[in-house]
Design a protein around this motif. Structure first.
Motif, PDB file in Angstrom:
ATOM      1  N   GLU A   1     -20.057  -6.327  70.829  1.00 57.35           N
ATOM      2  CA  GLU A   1     -20.734  -4.867  70.666  1.00 57.35           C
ATOM      3  C   GLU A   1     -21.596  -4.484  70.406  1.00 57.35           C
ATOM      4  O   GLU A   1     -21.272  -5.023  68.718  1.00 57.35           O
ATOM      5  CB  GLU A   1     -19.957  -3.986  72.110  1.00 57.35           C
ATOM      6  CG  GLU A   1     -19.278  -4.266  72.891  1.00 57.35           C
ATOM      7  CD  GLU A   1     -18.954  -3.353  73.553  1.00 57.35           C
ATOM      8  OE1 GLU A   1     -18.765  -2.818  75.010  1.00 57.35           O
ATOM      9  OE2 GLU A   1     -18.957  -1.955  73.161  1.00 57.35           O
ATOM     10  N   ALA A   2     -23.582  -4.731  70.281  1.00 55.83           N
ATOM     11  CA  ALA A   2     -24.316  -3.857  69.359  1.00 55.83           C
ATOM     12  C   ALA A   2     -24.851  -2.380  69.211  1.00 55.83           C
ATOM     13  O   ALA A   2     -24.483  -2.008  70.690  1.00 55.83           O
ATOM     14  CB  ALA A   2     -25.528  -4.487  69.328  1.00 55.83           C
ATOM     15  N   THR A   3     -24.207  -1.738  68.418  1.00 55.88           N
ATOM     16  CA  THR A   3     -24.456  -0.138  68.394  1.00 55.88           C
ATOM     17  C   THR A   3     -25.714   0.112  67.976  1.00 55.88           C
ATOM     18  O   THR A   3     -26.601  -0.894  67.425  1.00 55.88           O
ATOM     19  CB  THR A   3     -23.611   0.290  67.658  1.00 55.88           C
ATOM     20  OG1 THR A   3     -23.897   0.264  66.417  1.00 55.88           O
ATOM     21  CG2 THR A   3     -22.318  -0.255  68.107  1.00 55.88           C
TER      22      THR A   3
ATOM     23  N   TYR B   1     -20.855  -5.124  60.438  1.00 50.99           N
ATOM     24  CA  TYR B   1     -22.317  -5.025  60.349  1.00 50.99           C
ATOM     25  C   TYR B   1     -23.224  -6.259  59.798  1.00 50.99           C
ATOM     26  O   TYR B   1     -22.349  -7.184  59.112  1.00 50.99           O
ATOM     27  CB  TYR B   1     -23.186  -3.659  59.727  1.00 50.99           C
ATOM     28  CG  TYR B   1     -22.866  -4.611  57.848  1.00 50.99           C
ATOM     29  CD1 TYR B   1     -23.526  -4.794  57.234  1.00 50.99           C
ATOM     30  CD2 TYR B   1     -21.704  -3.825  56.966  1.00 50.99           C
ATOM     31  CE1 TYR B   1     -23.566  -5.161  55.113  1.00 50.99           C
ATOM     32  CE2 TYR B   1     -21.691  -4.669  56.359  1.00 50.99           C
ATOM     33  CZ  TYR B   1     -22.011  -5.502  55.238  1.00 50.99           C
ATOM     34  OH  TYR B   1     -21.785  -5.547  53.652  1.00 50.99           O
ATOM     35  N   VAL B   2     -24.886  -5.909  60.210  1.00 54.01           N
ATOM     36  CA  VAL B   2     -25.631  -7.837  60.761  1.00 54.01           C
ATOM     37  C   VAL B   2     -25.904  -7.288  58.694  1.00 54.01           C
ATOM     38  O   VAL B   2     -26.603  -6.809  58.156  1.00 54.01           O
ATOM     39  CB  VAL B   2     -26.818  -7.629  60.929  1.00 54.01           C
ATOM     40  CG1 VAL B   2     -27.418  -8.735  60.992  1.00 54.01           C
ATOM     41  CG2 VAL B   2     -26.561  -7.739  62.346  1.00 54.01           C
TER      42      VAL B   2
ATOM     43  N   TRP C   1     -30.913 -10.606  71.097  1.00 52.89           N
ATOM     44  CA  TRP C   1     -29.460 -10.316  71.245  1.00 52.89           C
ATOM     45  C   TRP C   1     -29.217  -8.629  71.276  1.00 52.89           C
ATOM     46  O   TRP C   1     -28.331  -8.188  70.792  1.00 52.89           O
ATOM     47  CB  TRP C   1     -28.815 -10.802  70.609  1.00 52.89           C
ATOM     48  CG  TRP C   1     -28.553 -12.781  70.911  1.00 52.89           C
ATOM     49  CD1 TRP C   1     -29.227 -12.638  72.398  1.00 52.89           C
ATOM     50  CD2 TRP C   1     -28.324 -13.280  70.241  1.00 52.89           C
ATOM     51  NE1 TRP C   1     -28.871 -14.310  72.391  1.00 52.89           N
ATOM     52  CE2 TRP C   1     -27.831 -14.744  71.794  1.00 52.89           C
ATOM     53  CE3 TRP C   1     -26.507 -13.751  70.025  1.00 52.89           C
ATOM     54  CZ2 TRP C   1     -27.436 -15.494  71.478  1.00 52.89           C
ATOM     55  CZ3 TRP C   1     -26.366 -14.433  69.849  1.00 52.89           C
ATOM     56  CH2 TRP C   1     -26.854 -16.335  70.199  1.00 52.89           C
TER      57      TRP C   1
ATOM     58  N   LEU D   1     -29.455  -7.689  67.890  1.00 56.57           N
ATOM     59  CA  LEU D   1     -29.399  -7.427  66.591  1.00 56.57           C
ATOM     60  C   LEU D   1     -30.220  -7.265  65.143  1.00 56.57           C
ATOM     61  O   LEU D   1     -31.429  -7.792  65.550  1.00 56.57           O
ATOM     62  CB  LEU D   1     -28.597  -8.591  66.350  1.00 56.57           C
ATOM     63  CG  LEU D   1     -27.335  -8.348  66.656  1.00 56.57           C
ATOM     64  CD1 LEU D   1     -26.798 -10.043  67.502  1.00 56.57           C
ATOM     65  CD2 LEU D   1     -25.960  -7.400  67.126  1.00 56.57           C
TER      66      LEU D   1
ATOM     67  N   ARG E   1     -27.540  -3.375  61.002  1.00 56.54           N
ATOM     68  CA  ARG E   1     -26.489  -2.736  62.303  1.00 56.54           C
ATOM     69  C   ARG E   1     -25.608  -3.387  62.646  1.00 56.54           C
ATOM     70  O   ARG E   1     -24.580  -3.672  62.006  1.00 56.54           O
ATOM     71  CB  ARG E   1     -27.589  -3.672  63.685  1.00 56.54           C
ATOM     72  CG  ARG E   1     -27.148  -3.166  65.042  1.00 56.54           C
ATOM     73  CD  ARG E   1     -27.621  -2.266  65.399  1.00 56.54           C
ATOM     74  NE  ARG E   1     -29.427  -1.771  65.467  1.00 56.54           N
ATOM     75  CZ  ARG E   1     -30.068  -0.998  65.010  1.00 56.54           C
ATOM     76  NH1 ARG E   1     -29.683   0.434  65.175  1.00 56.54           N
ATOM     77  NH2 ARG E   1     -31.655  -1.124  65.484  1.00 56.54           N
TER      78      ARG E   1
ATOM     79  N   VAL F   1     -21.496  -3.506  64.735  1.00 53.16           N
ATOM     80  CA  VAL F   1     -21.307  -3.660  65.747  1.00 53.16           C
ATOM     81  C   VAL F   1     -20.438  -3.669  65.645  1.00 53.16           C
ATOM     82  O   VAL F   1     -19.491  -3.832  64.599  1.00 53.16           O
ATOM     83  CB  VAL F   1     -21.661  -5.785  66.054  1.00 53.16           C
ATOM     84  CG1 VAL F   1     -23.326  -5.809  65.869  1.00 53.16           C
ATOM     85  CG2 VAL F   1     -20.781  -6.340  64.780  1.00 53.16           C
TER      86      VAL F   1
ATOM     87  N   VAL G   1     -23.437  -8.034  73.112  1.00 55.81           N
ATOM     88  CA  VAL G   1     -24.165  -9.447  73.447  1.00 55.81           C
ATOM     89  C   VAL G   1     -22.856 -10.424  73.424  1.00 55.81           C
ATOM     90  O   VAL G   1     -24.173 -11.410  74.493  1.00 55.81           O
ATOM     91  CB  VAL G   1     -23.472  -9.629  71.763  1.00 55.81           C
ATOM     92  CG1 VAL G   1     -24.345 -10.865  71.430  1.00 55.81           C
ATOM     93  CG2 VAL G   1     -24.394  -8.386  70.568  1.00 55.81           C
TER      94      VAL G   1
ATOM     95  N   LEU H   1     -22.389 -11.272  59.999  1.00 61.28           N
ATOM     96  CA  LEU H   1     -21.152 -10.335  59.796  1.00 61.28           C
ATOM     97  C   LEU H   1     -20.452  -9.516  59.193  1.00 61.28           C
ATOM     98  O   LEU H   1     -20.362 -11.046  58.786  1.00 61.28           O
ATOM     99  CB  LEU H   1     -20.871  -9.738  61.794  1.00 61.28           C
ATOM    100  CG  LEU H   1     -22.173 -10.011  62.397  1.00 61.28           C
ATOM    101  CD1 LEU H   1     -20.867 -10.341  64.125  1.00 61.28           C
ATOM    102  CD2 LEU H   1     -23.030  -9.532  62.948  1.00 61.28           C
TER     103      LEU H   1
END
Length: 495
Positions: A110-112, A218-219, A231, A233, A237, A239, A330, A487
């Motif tokens: 999941e992306a936040t 995180y990305v 997506w 991202l 970010r 995740v 995602v 990530l």
């Protein structure tokens, strides 16, 4: 690990190896020159191929079962009877052991709306909150028998149809499969009725053991900007990534499959030496197969719900420690399932013949997608190492499959005897949230407890796994999947 000069291997290119065998079954291993191959996994795979002799002995009643193809992913390593990272395509039979016990084990990302700059200063508080949520009575997952039965019979839609739980399922199109319809949940009646009315059990929302985890990441790098944007991202970010499955329910369903395979075994025919018991797709086995596939579907549905609740628990900890946030799924992808008819989803016939079954054990789908971006492929590294999201390219040579991680390089027993100095260095640089809080002075004084905790951590430490970057590069070179983002982890929750 074996060298590329192993006489059993013939190099076909930068990322593909073929494995000769006496049954002339097409067997290919996707692994670039920098990815080691475990000799014990090759030995185990050759033993698995002996199942063709078993299938020959089961021919009859209009059924001539066969292993059609085998593909091994870059994280290919020894399992319990069948190597992890094996994709097995059969005709005329299904093989419960080619899925494994943890049915529908998989990954959810999941992306936040949070950034790493917002979260990093709050890691002490976040660690405390997550330990409470995961291990100190903070789950608060109250389910009625109707909720439980709805989940087992119809997945997330069945769960939420039985009454509000204070949250909703969004982005349902981002699940590889949201539900596996089942006619009953009788195999798991004890769990369904546990506690009577609304109750809180210790199973749902469980991470599980071994290499299962819930991780905050995180990305760190974007390799494919348009896909990453689609997506949700972007660099920095935050995740969440969850790796878990059907836990004890999957083990029960797997045992049911093995028991039913024994019942279907022809009288007077010796059991196979390799212990692998296929079930022919014949009229004689129809009722037994139906019972197995029903319990299989129940466990698969539970696994989807379990990952969903684990992600909610990560959100709960983040909200308490950092503040309100938005999330976007995602993808939720399985890596222990079977697909009849070559379809992309179990229990839905695909384009292939009715008697074709695709089994994945420790391998994830890497197909094309309706939105044009490619199916998300989730490849975690070892604890503390980078993970990758890739987009699947639908490579038929790979049976549209990719690896589900980096793969072990050291067996758990050997890894548990690893260097204490290396573990200390790792723990200074990385946060691992477990039931045991090793920073608690009362706990630290118990040398026996700390020694057992350290032994468990060593089994999942970075040195026990392959390097993830060459594994991902193998997928790229083999045209299986293209990297989208890298990530990097901030902390990992381990069961």
């Amino acid at each position: 690990m074996t060298k590329r000069t192993d006489p059993r291997l013939e190099r076909l290119g930068e990322a593909w190896t073929t494995l000769p065998n006496p049954y002339d079954i097409p067997v290919e291993i996707c692994a670039g020159p920098d990815v080691p191959i475990e000799p014990a996994a090759l030995d185990e795979l050759l033993t698995v191929l002996d199942t063709q002799r078993t299938l020959d002995s089961l021919a009859g009643d209009g059924v001539r079962p066969r292993i059609e193809r085998v593909v091994c992913t870059p994280d290919f390593h020894k399992g319990a009877g069948i190597p992890i990272g094996t994709v097995l395509q059969t005709s005329g039979a299904l093989v419960p052991q080619a899925v494994g016990n943890d049915i529908n084990c998989g990954m959810r990302v999941e992306a936040t709306s949070l950034t790493v700059e917002q979260v990093r200063p709050r890691l002490d508080e976040l660690e405390r909150r997550l330990r409470h949520v995961f291990f100190e009575g903070g789950r608060h997952i109250g389910l009625t028998p109707a909720h439980r039965e709805g989940l087992l019979r119809a997945g997330l839609p069945g769960l939420l149809a039985e009454g509000p739980l204070g949250h909703a399922v969004r982005d349902a199109d981002r699940l590889h499969a949201g539900a596996f319809p089942a006619g009953s949940a009788e195999e798991f009646r004890d769990w369904v009725t546990s506690g009577g009315g609304t109750s809180y059990d210790s199973i749902i929302g469980g991470v599980g053991g071994g290499n299962h985890f819930a991780e905050l990441q995180y990305v760190a790098a974007v390799h494919d900007g348009p896909t990453a944007y689609a997506w949700g991202l972007a660099p920095g970010r935050i995740v969440t990534m969850v790796h878990s499955g059907s836990l004890s329910l999957g083990h029960q369903a797997g045992a049911t499959g093995r028991d039913l395979a024994r019942k279907a075994w022809p009288a007077g025919l010796p059991l196979p030496d390799n212990g692998i018991l296929p079930i022919p797709l014949s009229e004689k086995t129809e009722k037994l197969r139906h019972r197995y596939l029903t319990s299989f579907a129940n466990a698969a549905n539970f696994a989807i719900g379990n990952r969903y609740f684990l992600s909610l628990m990560m959100r709960t900890g983040l909200t308490a420690a950092v503040g309100e946030l938005d999330v976007r799924l995602v993808y939720d992808a399985p890596h222990n399932l079977l697909w009849p008819g070559g379809s992309g989803s179990p229990w839905v016939k695909g384009d292939g013949p009715d008697d074709v079954v695709l089994h994945r054990k420790g391998a994830t789908p890497a197909g094309l997608s309706a939105d044009g971006w490619g199916e998300p492929v989730i490849v975690p590294g070892s604890m503390g190492a980078p993970s990758y999201l890739l987009r699947g390219l639908g490579n038929e040579r790979a049976l549209t499959s990719a690896c589900h991680g980096a793969g072990r390089s050291v067996p758990r027993g050997a890894a548990s005897r690893g260097s204490d100095a290396e573990l200390d260095e790792f723990l200074r640089e990385f946060r691992v949230v477990t039931l045991l809080n090793h920073r608690d002075p009362a706990v630290a004084a118990r040398r026996d407890i700390i020694a057992a905790w350290r032994r468990d951590l060593k089994q999942e430490a970075p040195w026990a796994y392959k390097e993830v970057r060459p594994v991902v590069e193998s997928l790229r070179i083999a045209a299986v999947a293209e990297p989208v983002v890298e990530l990097r982890p901030l902390l990992t929750v381990k069961g």
